[in-house]
Design a protein around this motif. Structure first.
Motif, PDB file in Angstrom:
ATOM      1  N   GLY A  98      40.795  61.172  34.043  1.00 39.68           N
ATOM      2  CA  GLY A  98      41.867  60.216  33.981  1.00 39.68           C
ATOM      3  C   GLY A  98      41.590  58.849  33.601  1.00 39.68           C
ATOM      4  N   PHE A  99      42.576  58.128  33.344  1.00 39.33           N
ATOM      5  CA  PHE A  99      42.086  56.651  33.152  1.00 39.33           C
ATOM      6  C   PHE A  99      43.376  55.780  33.330  1.00 39.33           C
ATOM      7  CE2 PHE A  99      44.079  58.626  29.265  1.00 39.33           C
ATOM      8  CZ  PHE A  99      44.589  57.726  28.714  1.00 39.33           C
ATOM      9  N   ASN A 100      43.089  54.426  33.666  1.00 41.19           N
ATOM     10  CA  ASN A 100      44.014  53.451  33.876  1.00 41.19           C
ATOM     11  C   ASN A 100      44.130  52.567  32.758  1.00 41.19           C
ATOM     12  OD1 ASN A 100      42.846  53.740  37.199  1.00 41.19           O
ATOM     13  ND2 ASN A 100      44.911  53.921  36.924  1.00 41.19           N
ATOM     14  N   VAL A 101      45.160  52.020  32.601  1.00 39.52           N
ATOM     15  CA  VAL A 101      45.551  50.929  31.343  1.00 39.52           C
ATOM     16  C   VAL A 101      45.798  49.784  32.274  1.00 39.52           C
ATOM     17  CG1 VAL A 101      46.650  50.389  29.253  1.00 39.52           C
ATOM     18  CG2 VAL A 101      45.950  52.743  29.745  1.00 39.52           C
ATOM     19  N   VAL A 102      45.227  48.604  32.170  1.00 39.51           N
ATOM     20  CA  VAL A 102      45.446  47.238  33.044  1.00 39.51           C
ATOM     21  C   VAL A 102      45.463  46.328  31.975  1.00 39.51           C
ATOM     22  CG1 VAL A 102      44.575  46.152  34.919  1.00 39.51           C
ATOM     23  CG2 VAL A 102      44.299  48.443  35.111  1.00 39.51           C
ATOM     24  N   GLN A 103      46.466  45.500  32.347  1.00 39.92           N
ATOM     25  CA  GLN A 103      46.395  44.344  31.606  1.00 39.92           C
ATOM     26  C   GLN A 103      46.957  43.306  32.077  1.00 39.92           C
ATOM     27  OE1 GLN A 103      49.413  42.693  29.607  1.00 39.92           O
ATOM     28  NE2 GLN A 103      47.641  41.229  29.036  1.00 39.92           N
ATOM     29  N   ASN A 104      46.269  42.312  32.556  1.00 38.73           N
ATOM     30  CA  ASN A 104      46.530  41.113  33.481  1.00 38.73           C
ATOM     31  C   ASN A 104      46.948  39.710  32.753  1.00 38.73           C
ATOM     32  OD1 ASN A 104      45.537  42.373  35.749  1.00 38.73           O
ATOM     33  ND2 ASN A 104      43.226  41.652  35.176  1.00 38.73           N
ATOM     34  N   ASN A 105      47.926  39.186  33.023  1.00 36.23           N
ATOM     35  CA  ASN A 105      48.450  37.950  32.526  1.00 36.23           C
ATOM     36  C   ASN A 105      48.678  36.979  33.789  1.00 36.23           C
ATOM     37  OD1 ASN A 105      49.632  38.973  29.653  1.00 36.23           O
ATOM     38  ND2 ASN A 105      50.257  40.427  31.221  1.00 36.23           N
ATOM     39  N   GLY A 106      47.905  35.843  33.321  1.00 37.11           N
ATOM     40  CA  GLY A 106      47.763  34.659  34.293  1.00 37.11           C
ATOM     41  C   GLY A 106      47.009  34.922  35.431  1.00 37.11           C
ATOM     42  N   ALA A 107      46.398  33.661  36.106  1.00 35.74           N
ATOM     43  CA  ALA A 107      45.243  33.712  36.857  1.00 35.74           C
ATOM     44  C   ALA A 107      45.592  34.442  38.037  1.00 35.74           C
ATOM     45  CB  ALA A 107      44.863  32.030  37.115  1.00 35.74           C
ATOM     46  N   SER A 108      46.986  34.163  38.466  1.00 36.14           N
ATOM     47  CA  SER A 108      47.483  34.648  39.598  1.00 36.14           C
ATOM     48  C   SER A 108      47.501  36.372  39.582  1.00 36.14           C
ATOM     49  CB  SER A 108      49.030  34.321  40.218  1.00 36.14           C
ATOM     50  OG  SER A 108      49.917  34.616  39.127  1.00 36.14           O
ATOM     51  N   ALA A 109      47.330  36.789  38.368  1.00 33.76           N
ATOM     52  CA  ALA A 109      47.488  38.345  37.914  1.00 33.76           C
ATOM     53  C   ALA A 109      46.017  38.654  37.990  1.00 33.76           C
ATOM     54  CB  ALA A 109      48.376  38.583  36.824  1.00 33.76           C
ATOM     55  N   GLY A 110      45.169  37.996  38.252  1.00 34.05           N
ATOM     56  CA  GLY A 110      43.676  38.271  38.028  1.00 34.05           C
ATOM     57  C   GLY A 110      43.152  37.876  36.574  1.00 34.05           C
ATOM     58  N   GLN A 111      44.125  37.477  35.652  1.00 40.25           N
ATOM     59  CA  GLN A 111      43.427  37.271  34.218  1.00 40.25           C
ATOM     60  C   GLN A 111      42.323  35.972  34.292  1.00 40.25           C
ATOM     61  OE1 GLN A 111      46.177  35.723  31.247  1.00 40.25           O
ATOM     62  NE2 GLN A 111      44.641  36.209  29.441  1.00 40.25           N
ATOM     63  N   THR A 112      41.164  36.346  33.801  1.00 42.20           N
ATOM     64  CA  THR A 112      39.909  35.487  33.664  1.00 42.20           C
ATOM     65  C   THR A 112      39.658  34.964  32.440  1.00 42.20           C
ATOM     66  OG1 THR A 112      38.420  37.242  33.743  1.00 42.20           O
ATOM     67  CG2 THR A 112      38.903  36.330  36.049  1.00 42.20           C
ATOM     68  N   VAL A 113      40.002  35.587  31.447  1.00 49.54           N
ATOM     69  CA  VAL A 113      39.654  35.374  30.114  1.00 49.54           C
ATOM     70  C   VAL A 113      40.977  35.109  29.470  1.00 49.54           C
ATOM     71  CG1 VAL A 113      38.324  35.964  27.952  1.00 49.54           C
ATOM     72  CG2 VAL A 113      37.363  36.568  30.132  1.00 49.54           C
TER      73      VAL A 113
END
Ligand code: AMP
Ligand code: ZN
Length: 138
Positions: free
Chosen positions: A82-97
């Motif tokens: 299986g696989f996960n599709v993950v997309q982070n928006n904002g530092a509070s959501a874990g976005q680092t780049v």
């Protein structure tokens, strides 16, 4: 548009080498340097958008079908289950780049639990009030 200080702009446009698994006119798909599992990939648009809110909708619309293709290749060729599709928006959501990117993370039977949360609770009134607030903003 490109941002001269953005590492993902440089990778997406081939100025910095990467383990590339797919490339077309809009995207480069690379392997993450700190993989959560074997084959963890990042879909990078070639244009610089800080996050999903800033993305060109025409580019954003191509991301999910591409994530599906990459995930299917992981199942076929890496024997992921299986696989996960993950997309982070904002530092509070874990976005680092801060160049829009989408993680495609292959999952293997017996592998560790990832991308999960503890379900909370909400009353029907709270759900209705929250839904109304979001509806106003769309
Ligand atoms: P995020 O937390 O969603 O912003 O994810 C950033 C991801 O980029 C992390 O999983 C990092 O391991 C990955 N990363 C950062 N720099 C590089 C790089 N130069 N090449 C490949 N992956 C990278
Ligand atoms: Zn960029």
């Amino acid at each position: 548009m490109r941002d001269g200080n953005c590492i993902f702009c440089k990778i997406a446009n081939g100025e910095i080498p990467s383990a590339t698994v797919f490339e077309d006119e809009d995207f480069r798909v690379i392997l993450d340097l700190g993989p959560a599992s074997k084959g963890h990939a990042l879909i990078l648009p070639k244009h610089h958008f800080k996050d999903l809110c800033e993305a060109d909708p025409a580019v954003a619309a191509k991301i999910l079908p591409l994530a599906g293709k990459v995930g299917q290749a992981m199942i076929k060729e890496l024997r992921a289950s299986g696989f996960n599709v993950v997309q982070n928006n904002g530092a509070s959501a874990g976005q680092t780049v801060f160049h829009l990117h989408v993680h495609v993370i292959p999952r293997y039977d017996g592998g560790p639990l990832m991308v999960s949360w503890v379900p909370g609770g909400a009353t029907a009134e709270e759900l209705a009030e929250t839904a109304e607030a979001i509806r106003r903003g769309i």
